[in-house]
Design an enzyme around this catalytic site. Structure first.
Site, PDB file in Angstrom:
ATOM      1  N   ASN A   1       0.817  -1.478   0.015  1.00 23.78           N
ATOM      2  CA  ASN A   1      -0.601  -0.181  -0.014  1.00 23.78           C
ATOM      3  C   ASN A   1       1.265   1.632   0.033  1.00 23.78           C
ATOM      4  OD1 ASN A   1      -2.547   1.581   0.572  1.00 23.78           O
ATOM      5  ND2 ASN A   1      -1.850   1.856   2.149  1.00 23.78           N
TER       6      ASN A   1
ATOM      7  N   HIS B   1       0.805   5.407   1.602  1.00 26.88           N
ATOM      8  CA  HIS B   1       0.322   6.350   2.379  1.00 26.88           C
ATOM      9  C   HIS B   1       0.869   7.289   2.452  1.00 26.88           C
ATOM     10  CE1 HIS B   1      -1.891   6.844   6.190  1.00 26.88           C
ATOM     11  NE2 HIS B   1      -1.078   7.522   6.640  1.00 26.88           N
TER      12      HIS B   1
ATOM     13  N   SER C   1       5.164   6.505   2.858  1.00 26.76           N
ATOM     14  CA  SER C   1       5.101   5.950   2.403  1.00 26.76           C
ATOM     15  C   SER C   1       4.587   4.485   1.815  1.00 26.76           C
ATOM     16  CB  SER C   1       5.070   5.312   4.771  1.00 26.76           C
ATOM     17  OG  SER C   1       5.572   6.293   5.403  1.00 26.76           O
TER      18      SER C   1
ATOM     19  N   ASP D   1      -2.417   0.665   7.907  1.00 25.34           N
ATOM     20  CA  ASP D   1      -1.341   1.537   7.505  1.00 25.34           C
ATOM     21  C   ASP D   1      -0.564   1.238   8.684  1.00 25.34           C
ATOM     22  OD1 ASP D   1      -2.595   2.824   5.482  1.00 25.34           O
ATOM     23  OD2 ASP D   1      -3.398   4.336   6.980  1.00 25.34           O
TER      24      ASP D   1
HETATM   25  C1  GRF Z   1      -3.109   9.514  -2.007  1.00 24.08           C
HETATM   26  O1  GRF Z   1      -2.850  10.174  -1.832  1.00 24.08           O
HETATM   27  C2  GRF Z   1      -2.140   7.951  -1.207  1.00 24.08           C
HETATM   28  O2  GRF Z   1      -1.434   7.794  -0.966  1.00 24.08           O
HETATM   29  C3  GRF Z   1      -3.794   7.603  -0.887  1.00 24.08           C
HETATM   30  O3  GRF Z   1      -4.553   8.115  -1.298  1.00 24.08           O
HETATM   31  C4  GRF Z   1      -3.883   9.213  -2.085  1.00 24.08           C
HETATM   32  C5  GRF Z   1      -4.844   8.038  -2.939  1.00 24.08           C
HETATM   33  O4  GRF Z   1      -4.737   8.978  -4.537  1.00 24.08           O
HETATM   34  N1  GRF Z   1      -3.828   6.415  -0.034  1.00 24.08           N
HETATM   35  P1  GRF Z   1      -5.062   9.021  -6.047  1.00 24.08           P
HETATM   36  O5  GRF Z   1      -6.160   7.896  -6.367  1.00 24.08           O
HETATM   37  O6  GRF Z   1      -3.971   7.821  -6.364  1.00 24.08           O
HETATM   38  O7  GRF Z   1      -4.589  10.291  -6.889  1.00 24.08           O
END
Ligand code: GRF
Length: 191
Positions: free
Chosen positions: A109, A111, A138, A147
């Protein structure tokens, strides 16, 4: 042989786009076989289709509170396509232990915080409110806690005077788009 990956999104999918673009390099170790969303209206699905990648919406709503049944439906689709690895990229559903166990060691994932700081939502606002000097993103293995899995890679950005959650998010997002493909390349090359 390239690893067959699925990318999970719930919205605009800019990290998914960064992964798909990176996977166009002939030496990239992964091929994106399907983009999965729990929301049929996710903007990223159309983009995936425009790239010739299968966009699969498995709406969570008909499953009501049975989150595992929703995940079992997704899992069946993944297995039918020979998916070997999952990249969560803005997938906004908390996973059940069932799916996490199915894909243990094969699901990561991204984050938008410097974990272990700011798990969950509103990470940029929380970093600014805390007076932090830096923020970042991360990549981590997915484990049962939200997370909480082992860290794979991080990128840092400064928090600047006058930053709002939006300006900070944009600065972090630029790093996300660089870091995620780099981490996937690294992990899959070693696997
Ligand atoms: C990103 O900031 C990701 O880290 C978080 O949600 C957001 C998703 O953005 N989990 P996208 O859909 O990839 O533009």
């Amino acid at each position: 042989m390239k690893t067959r990956i699925a990318i999970f999104i719930s919205g605009r999918g800019s990290n998914m786009m960064a992964l798909v673009e990176a996977a166009k390099a002939p030496d990239f170790p992964a091929e994106c076989v399907v983009v999965v969303s729990n929301d049929p209206a996710a903007a990223g699905l159309e983009w995936a289709t425009s790239q010739g990648i299968e966009a699969l919406a498995v709406d969570h709503r008909p499953f009501g509170k049975d989150r595992e049944a929703h995940e079992r439906a997704i899992d069946t689709e993944l297995r039918a396509r020979g998916v070997e690895f999952i990249c969560l990229a803005g997938y906004m559903r908390i996973l059940t232990p069932w799916l996490v166990t199915q894909w243990e060691g094969r699901m990561i994932n991204i984050h938008p915080s410097l974990l272990p700081k700011y798990k969950g939502l509103h990470t940029h606002e929380r970093a600014i409110d805390a007076g932090d000097a830096e923020a970042g993103c991360s990549i981590h293995w997915v484990s049962a806690g939200v997370d909480e899995g082992a860290l794979i890679a991080q990128a840092r950005v400064p928090i600047l005077e006058g930053d709002t959650p939006d300006t900070l998010a944009a600065r972090v997002l630029t790093e996300e788009h660089r870091l995620y493909p780099a981490a996937v390349r690294d992990i899959l090359t070693k696997m």
